[in-house]
Design an enzyme around this catalytic site. Structure first.
Site, mmCIF file in Angstrom:
data_model
loop_
_atom_site.group_PDB
_atom_site.id
_atom_site.type_symbol
_atom_site.label_atom_id
_atom_site.label_comp_id
_atom_site.label_asym_id
_atom_site.label_seq_id
_atom_site.Cartn_x
_atom_site.Cartn_y
_atom_site.Cartn_z
ATOM 1 N N THR A 46 0.819 -1.209 0.000
ATOM 2 C CA THR A 46 0.000 0.000 0.000
ATOM 3 C C THR A 46 0.856 1.264 0.000
ATOM 4 O OG1 THR A 46 -1.668 -1.192 1.272
ATOM 5 C CG2 THR A 46 -1.865 1.198 1.187
ATOM 6 N N TYR A 109 -13.533 -3.128 0.376
ATOM 7 C CA TYR A 109 -14.735 -2.510 -0.217
ATOM 8 C C TYR A 109 -15.930 -3.448 -0.263
ATOM 9 C CZ TYR A 109 -17.666 0.509 -3.087
ATOM 10 O OH TYR A 109 -18.704 1.290 -3.533
ATOM 11 N N TYR A 135 -2.676 -10.215 4.880
ATOM 12 C CA TYR A 135 -2.576 -8.818 5.325
ATOM 13 C C TYR A 135 -3.938 -8.371 5.828
ATOM 14 C CZ TYR A 135 -1.420 -3.782 5.044
ATOM 15 O OH TYR A 135 -1.216 -2.450 5.314
ATOM 16 N N ARG A 140 -8.288 0.103 6.266
ATOM 17 C CA ARG A 140 -8.374 0.325 4.823
ATOM 18 C C ARG A 140 -9.419 -0.560 4.152
ATOM 19 N NH1 ARG A 140 -4.513 3.397 2.359
ATOM 20 N NH2 ARG A 140 -2.680 3.984 3.585
ATOM 21 N N LYS A 164 0.344 -10.300 8.319
ATOM 22 C CA LYS A 164 0.675 -8.927 8.702
ATOM 23 C C LYS A 164 -0.569 -8.380 9.369
ATOM 24 C CE LYS A 164 1.870 -4.342 6.929
ATOM 25 N NZ LYS A 164 2.034 -3.479 5.725
ATOM 26 N N ILE A 206 6.311 -5.404 9.511
ATOM 27 C CA ILE A 206 6.454 -4.806 8.184
ATOM 28 C C ILE A 206 6.100 -3.345 8.376
ATOM 29 C CG2 ILE A 206 5.581 -4.698 5.823
ATOM 30 C CD1 ILE A 206 5.140 -7.716 5.965
#
Length: 291
Positions: A46, A109, A135, A140, A164, A206
């Site tokens: 990202t 989304y 992830y 987000r 992550k 990360i």
């Protein structure tokens, strides 16, 4: 899997004033990480702004990083999305020769159910033999991966080796550490709680701030992995204010402002993102001067 223990960094994509990819700056950035103790590099996560990169841009970024890295550090490539079949197709058609693992974000989304998330990653795992790092970043995606789903995926697929975990919830992180197989890596995706997660049994981070302060941040994580909490927290509190600063106006505007201060790259981003405000740039500059 030990190659993904420690500090990985989600590299930015440097841009020139005209918003084209700045490959010279990318070379400086990669060398800066390698020379200052970073353990592995994450490409086109990202923070690398892949949403606004063309196919040609992405190929140029990958090619340059592979060339500059020259096999010195493990490389992780971001491949994810909210169209499962498109992600599967990308995994099958991308040359993954030089990459050691895939970082794949939970679908955003669409807001799938937990079973939908499981089935998405089942398809991803079956599409490649490469190790996969899940992830989870609800801030987000608007969808949290539950501990149960992460544990189930870790148990059901040999090539799903890590998560992550970026919910920013230390309790959820601890439960993931507790309830996944012993050889499964729970990696922090939240810089501010990377140390407590590591001390609780996590495998490191990360990081975003790590590429701006690679020596201090990687040393902090190494102390955490060694169980040296006192030494680790001294470094944590040394850099903690910078974490708030770089995320104050969104990512990667803040970290690019820091990297510009250090002479590594310009602070340019592509719309709809905008550069950090003059006030924030001053605060970041002052922090670096004090450091």
């Amino acid at each position: 899997m030990q190659q993904f223990t420690g500090t990985g960094v989600a590299l930015v994509t440097p841009f020139n004033d005209d918003k084209s990819v700045d490959l010279d700056a990318l070379e400086r950035l990669v060398n800066y990480q390698i020379e200052n103790g970073i353990n592995y590099l994450v490409v086109l996560g990202t923070t690398g702004e892949p949403a606004t990169l063309t196919k040609e841009d992405k190929e140029a970024v990958k090619t340059k990083i592979i060339e500059v890295n020259n096999g010195r550090l493990p490389l992780v490539l971001g491949i994810g999305g909210n169209n499962t079949s498109a992600v599967v197709d990308q995994l099958k058609t991308t040359d993954l020769t030089h990459f050691d693992a895939i970082l794949s974000v939970s679908p955003y989304y669409n807001k799938p159910t937990q079973e939908g998330i499981y089935q998405h990653f089942k398809a991803v795992a079956e599409a490649t033999e490469k190790p996969i790092i899940l992830y989870n970043v609800p801030g987000r995606t608007s969808s949290n991966m539950s501990v149960e789903v992460v544990s189930r995926l870790a148990s059901d697929f040999d090539n799903i080796i890590a998560v992550k975990e970026a919910k920013g919830d230390i309790v959820q992180a601890m439960r993931m550490i507790q309830n996944t197989p012993d050889d499964f890596l729970v990696i922090s995706g939240d810089d501010m709680i990377a140390l407590p997660m590591t001390l609780a049994g996590g495998s490191g981070v990360i990081s975003v701030i790590g590429q701006g302060l690679p020596n201090d941040f990687s040393s902090m994580i190494n102390y955490g992995l060694e169980g040296k909490a006192k030494e680790a927290y001294q470094l944590h509190y040394k850099v903690a204010d910078s974490i708030d600063l770089i995320f104050a106006e969104g990512n990667p505007a803040g970290i690019k402002a820091m990297l510009q201060k250090q002479g590594i790259c310009f602070d340019e981003v592509r719309l709809p993102l905008v550069k950090a405000s003059e006030e924030l740039q001053t605060q970041i500059s002052d922090f670096i001067d004090r450091l």
